[in-house]
Scaffold this motif. Structure first.
Motif, PDB file in Angstrom:
ATOM      1  N   ALA A   8       0.672  -1.284  -0.101  1.00 48.39           N
ATOM      2  CA  ALA A   8       0.133   0.064   0.048  1.00 48.39           C
ATOM      3  C   ALA A   8       0.895   1.348  -0.007  1.00 48.39           C
ATOM      4  O   ALA A   8       0.360   2.235  -0.439  1.00 48.39           O
ATOM      5  N   GLN A   9       1.938   1.161   0.342  1.00 42.97           N
ATOM      6  CA  GLN A   9       3.161   2.299   0.430  1.00 42.97           C
ATOM      7  C   GLN A   9       3.535   2.716  -0.897  1.00 42.97           C
ATOM      8  O   GLN A   9       4.301   3.825  -1.030  1.00 42.97           O
ATOM      9  N   GLN A  10       3.427   1.653  -1.802  1.00 41.42           N
ATOM     10  CA  GLN A  10       3.690   2.216  -3.136  1.00 41.42           C
ATOM     11  C   GLN A  10       2.983   3.017  -3.985  1.00 41.42           C
ATOM     12  O   GLN A  10       1.865   3.191  -3.747  1.00 41.42           O
ATOM     13  N   ALA A  11       3.627   3.937  -4.674  1.00 38.79           N
ATOM     14  CA  ALA A  11       2.846   4.909  -5.194  1.00 38.79           C
ATOM     15  C   ALA A  11       2.118   4.654  -6.475  1.00 38.79           C
ATOM     16  O   ALA A  11       2.421   3.723  -7.260  1.00 38.79           O
ATOM     17  N   GLY A  12       1.041   5.024  -6.793  1.00 37.21           N
ATOM     18  CA  GLY A  12       0.077   4.874  -7.990  1.00 37.21           C
ATOM     19  C   GLY A  12       0.668   5.569  -9.189  1.00 37.21           C
ATOM     20  O   GLY A  12       1.814   6.298  -9.035  1.00 37.21           O
ATOM     21  N   PRO A  13       0.032   5.598 -10.368  1.00 34.32           N
ATOM     22  CA  PRO A  13       0.601   6.374 -11.640  1.00 34.32           C
ATOM     23  C   PRO A  13       0.708   7.648 -11.228  1.00 34.32           C
ATOM     24  O   PRO A  13       1.760   8.234 -12.090  1.00 34.32           O
ATOM     25  N   ASP A  14      -0.052   8.473 -10.299  1.00 32.73           N
ATOM     26  CA  ASP A  14       0.225   9.836 -10.300  1.00 32.73           C
ATOM     27  C   ASP A  14       1.564  10.219  -9.382  1.00 32.73           C
ATOM     28  O   ASP A  14       1.823  11.395  -9.050  1.00 32.73           O
ATOM     29  N   GLY A  15       1.831   9.080  -8.709  1.00 33.16           N
ATOM     30  CA  GLY A  15       3.246   9.512  -7.798  1.00 33.16           C
ATOM     31  C   GLY A  15       3.005   9.750  -6.443  1.00 33.16           C
ATOM     32  O   GLY A  15       3.917  10.283  -5.827  1.00 33.16           O
TER      33      GLY A  15
ATOM     34  N   GLY B 184      -4.549   2.281  -1.983  1.00 31.20           N
ATOM     35  CA  GLY B 184      -5.515   3.174  -1.180  1.00 31.20           C
ATOM     36  C   GLY B 184      -6.033   2.270   0.134  1.00 31.20           C
ATOM     37  O   GLY B 184      -6.187   0.940   0.123  1.00 31.20           O
ATOM     38  N   LEU B 185      -6.576   3.194   1.030  1.00 29.46           N
ATOM     39  CA  LEU B 185      -7.241   2.768   2.316  1.00 29.46           C
ATOM     40  C   LEU B 185      -8.302   1.658   2.031  1.00 29.46           C
ATOM     41  O   LEU B 185      -8.498   0.321   2.518  1.00 29.46           O
ATOM     42  N   ALA B 186      -9.195   2.054   1.099  1.00 34.94           N
ATOM     43  CA  ALA B 186     -10.526   1.400   1.012  1.00 34.94           C
ATOM     44  C   ALA B 186     -10.239  -0.011   0.113  1.00 34.94           C
ATOM     45  O   ALA B 186     -10.812  -0.905   0.165  1.00 34.94           O
ATOM     46  N   GLY B 187      -9.049   0.037  -0.633  1.00 33.59           N
ATOM     47  CA  GLY B 187      -8.634  -1.256  -1.261  1.00 33.59           C
ATOM     48  C   GLY B 187      -7.961  -2.306  -0.340  1.00 33.59           C
ATOM     49  O   GLY B 187      -7.906  -3.497  -0.539  1.00 33.59           O
ATOM     50  N   ALA B 188      -7.340  -1.602   0.602  1.00 34.63           N
ATOM     51  CA  ALA B 188      -6.593  -2.388   1.606  1.00 34.63           C
ATOM     52  C   ALA B 188      -7.346  -3.066   2.505  1.00 34.63           C
ATOM     53  O   ALA B 188      -6.887  -4.245   3.107  1.00 34.63           O
ATOM     54  N   LEU B 189      -8.512  -2.601   3.032  1.00 37.34           N
ATOM     55  CA  LEU B 189      -9.215  -2.902   4.210  1.00 37.34           C
ATOM     56  C   LEU B 189      -9.758  -4.312   3.761  1.00 37.34           C
ATOM     57  O   LEU B 189      -9.807  -5.235   4.728  1.00 37.34           O
ATOM     58  N   PRO B 190     -10.245  -4.639   2.778  1.00 41.06           N
ATOM     59  CA  PRO B 190     -10.933  -6.011   2.103  1.00 41.06           C
ATOM     60  C   PRO B 190      -9.834  -6.978   2.478  1.00 41.06           C
ATOM     61  O   PRO B 190      -9.908  -8.071   3.169  1.00 41.06           O
ATOM     62  N   ILE B 191      -8.532  -6.796   1.970  1.00 40.42           N
ATOM     63  CA  ILE B 191      -7.492  -7.562   1.991  1.00 40.42           C
ATOM     64  C   ILE B 191      -6.999  -7.954   3.526  1.00 40.42           C
ATOM     65  O   ILE B 191      -7.032  -9.119   4.014  1.00 40.42           O
ATOM     66  N   LEU B 192      -7.073  -6.940   4.154  1.00 43.31           N
ATOM     67  CA  LEU B 192      -6.841  -7.038   5.618  1.00 43.31           C
ATOM     68  C   LEU B 192      -7.920  -7.747   6.534  1.00 43.31           C
ATOM     69  O   LEU B 192      -7.591  -8.924   7.238  1.00 43.31           O
TER      70      LEU B 192
ATOM     71  N   PRO C  96       0.285  13.149   4.080  1.00 46.12           N
ATOM     72  CA  PRO C  96       0.345  12.459   2.749  1.00 46.12           C
ATOM     73  C   PRO C  96       0.197  10.765   2.861  1.00 46.12           C
ATOM     74  O   PRO C  96       0.391  10.313   3.688  1.00 46.12           O
ATOM     75  N   GLU C  97      -0.652  10.686   1.773  1.00 45.43           N
ATOM     76  CA  GLU C  97      -1.223   9.282   1.914  1.00 45.43           C
ATOM     77  C   GLU C  97      -0.169   8.023   2.170  1.00 45.43           C
ATOM     78  O   GLU C  97      -0.256   7.217   2.735  1.00 45.43           O
ATOM     79  N   LEU C  98       0.877   8.224   1.261  1.00 43.43           N
ATOM     80  CA  LEU C  98       1.828   7.181   1.160  1.00 43.43           C
ATOM     81  C   LEU C  98       2.635   7.113   2.638  1.00 43.43           C
ATOM     82  O   LEU C  98       3.375   6.196   2.853  1.00 43.43           O
ATOM     83  N   GLU C  99       2.631   8.140   3.276  1.00 41.32           N
ATOM     84  CA  GLU C  99       3.423   8.302   4.737  1.00 41.32           C
ATOM     85  C   GLU C  99       2.389   7.836   5.766  1.00 41.32           C
ATOM     86  O   GLU C  99       3.077   7.335   6.785  1.00 41.32           O
ATOM     87  N   ILE C 100       1.021   7.706   5.568  1.00 43.83           N
ATOM     88  CA  ILE C 100       0.415   7.292   6.683  1.00 43.83           C
ATOM     89  C   ILE C 100      -0.309   6.094   6.520  1.00 43.83           C
ATOM     90  O   ILE C 100      -0.941   5.558   7.344  1.00 43.83           O
ATOM     91  N   ILE C 101      -0.400   5.411   5.331  1.00 43.71           N
ATOM     92  CA  ILE C 101      -1.134   4.274   5.240  1.00 43.71           C
ATOM     93  C   ILE C 101      -0.635   3.031   5.759  1.00 43.71           C
ATOM     94  O   ILE C 101      -1.652   2.447   6.070  1.00 43.71           O
ATOM     95  N   ALA C 102       0.480   3.007   6.121  1.00 42.58           N
ATOM     96  CA  ALA C 102       0.714   1.924   6.722  1.00 42.58           C
ATOM     97  C   ALA C 102       0.269   1.907   8.249  1.00 42.58           C
ATOM     98  O   ALA C 102      -0.374   1.057   8.902  1.00 42.58           O
TER      99      ALA C 102
END
Length: 332
Positions: free
Chosen positions: A203-210, A216-224, A283-289
């Motif tokens: 989840a800490q990897q950047a998407g196409p926009d960098g 994203g959190l909404a995508g990570a939660l079902p995996i969790l 920033p999302e990449l810094e806090i998503i973990a």
């Protein structure tokens, strides 16, 4: 293709280091304080609340809910603990295991090598066996974070791959796919802590926009949530061939995680907002973990708060799911 193979081997190697570090740390801590932990569990599980607190404490020390659950199943099989007490301990163990994800969310890259050195030094020089085992536990802790760093480095090239980006986009659009992915990963690896650590790094990897997370959190939660379902297989395997109450303890673990995962999946938008509200801003990449770690803690904490007063209901449920075996002559 060569980059893909190199990245996958790096990911597998980092995961192996993480698992070995986790196993080494847990085993060393059990050997350093195993008998005291067993005595502690058997003494303070008289009520559901104290049982849950005991499960939380022991799992926070061992950093493995599977180890605590297997220990409890052994107690039940030996007749040292009743089913209601065992169920409460399992509830607490699910909360205690969230400490691993919280630790992984810290950035401890600079401490990896000092931890490894200190651990080996204590293990080599200490004369008392408990102290040597504590040194080995510190070494395992350092190895765990070394594995995380290897996984992070391996995932960086994957994050810019069109195939990986399409796959992550599919997971974001289909929560059930994420749930199945998390469940499958944990069934294979046999450690929810490891698969959640992989999830945090992915989840800490950047998407196409960098700027924003590829998942994203909404995508990570079902995996969790899937990770929490998959971790129940360890308890099921430990209960095979054991008395009925041991199987019921494993069944309680399954019911706990399955019920919570179904409810949270149905309430996914609200859960996402709640996690964002209680997590740090930035920033999302810094806090998503940290967001994923907080979601893991919220999930298990909320499930425990709901189920703990309903411990008698859970006991009745698992007794129906795992009925008494019929004896010879049709007697029960």
């Amino acid at each position: 293709m060569e980059d893909w193979v190199r990245s996958l081997f790096g990911l597998a190697g980092g995961l192996a280091l993480f698992l070995y570090g986790m196993t080494t740390m847990s085993r060393a801590l059990r050997q350093a304080a195993g008998e005291r932990l067993r005595g502690f569990l058997s003494r303070v599980t008289r009520t559901p609340l104290t049982g849950a607190l005991a499960g939380l404490a022991v799992t926070s020390i061992l950093q493995s809910s599977s180890a605590t659950t297997v220990m409890v199943i052994g107690f039940v099989s030996a007749g040292l603990m009743g089913l209601p007490q065992a169920v409460a301990v399992v509830f607490g163990a699910n909360v205690g295991t969230t400490m691993t994800a919280q630790l992984v969310a810290f950035r401890l890259e600079d401490w990896v090598f000092p931890l490894l050195f200190i651990g080996v030094l204590v293990w080599s020089l200490a004369r008392r066996e408990p102290t040597r085992q504590l040194g080995l536990a510190v070494f395992g802790f350092g190895l765990l974070f070394d594995g995380i760093e290897v996984m992070s480095g391996a995932m960086a090239p994957l994050a810019v791959s069109p195939v990986f980006l399409r796959w992550m986009a599919e997971v974001r659009r289909a929560p059930l796919l994420g749930l199945a992915l998390g469940t499958g990963m944990t069934l294979v690896v046999q450690s929810s802590s490891a698969t959640i650590a992989v999830l945090q790094r992915a989840a800490q990897q950047a998407g196409p926009d960098g700027i924003h997370s590829v998942l994203g959190l909404a995508g990570a939660l079902p995996i969790l949530l899937g990770d929490n379902i998959g971790t129940t297989i360890t308890a099921i395997l430990a209960a095979l061939g054991q008395p009925q109450d041991a199987k019921r303890t494993a069944a309680a673990h399954c019911c706990f995680n399955l019920s919570g995962s179904v409810v949270c999946l149905l309430a996914l938008p609200w859960m996402t907002k709640l996690v964002e509200a209680v997590s740090p801003k930035g920033p999302e990449l810094e806090i998503i973990a940290r967001q994923i770690a907080n979601a893991h803690t919220l999930f298990n904490g909320a499930c425990t708060l709901v189920w703990l007063p309903l411990t008698p209901v859970m006991v009745k449920l698992v007794c129906k799911l795992v009925p008494e075996q019929e004896r010879s002559g049709g007697e029960r």
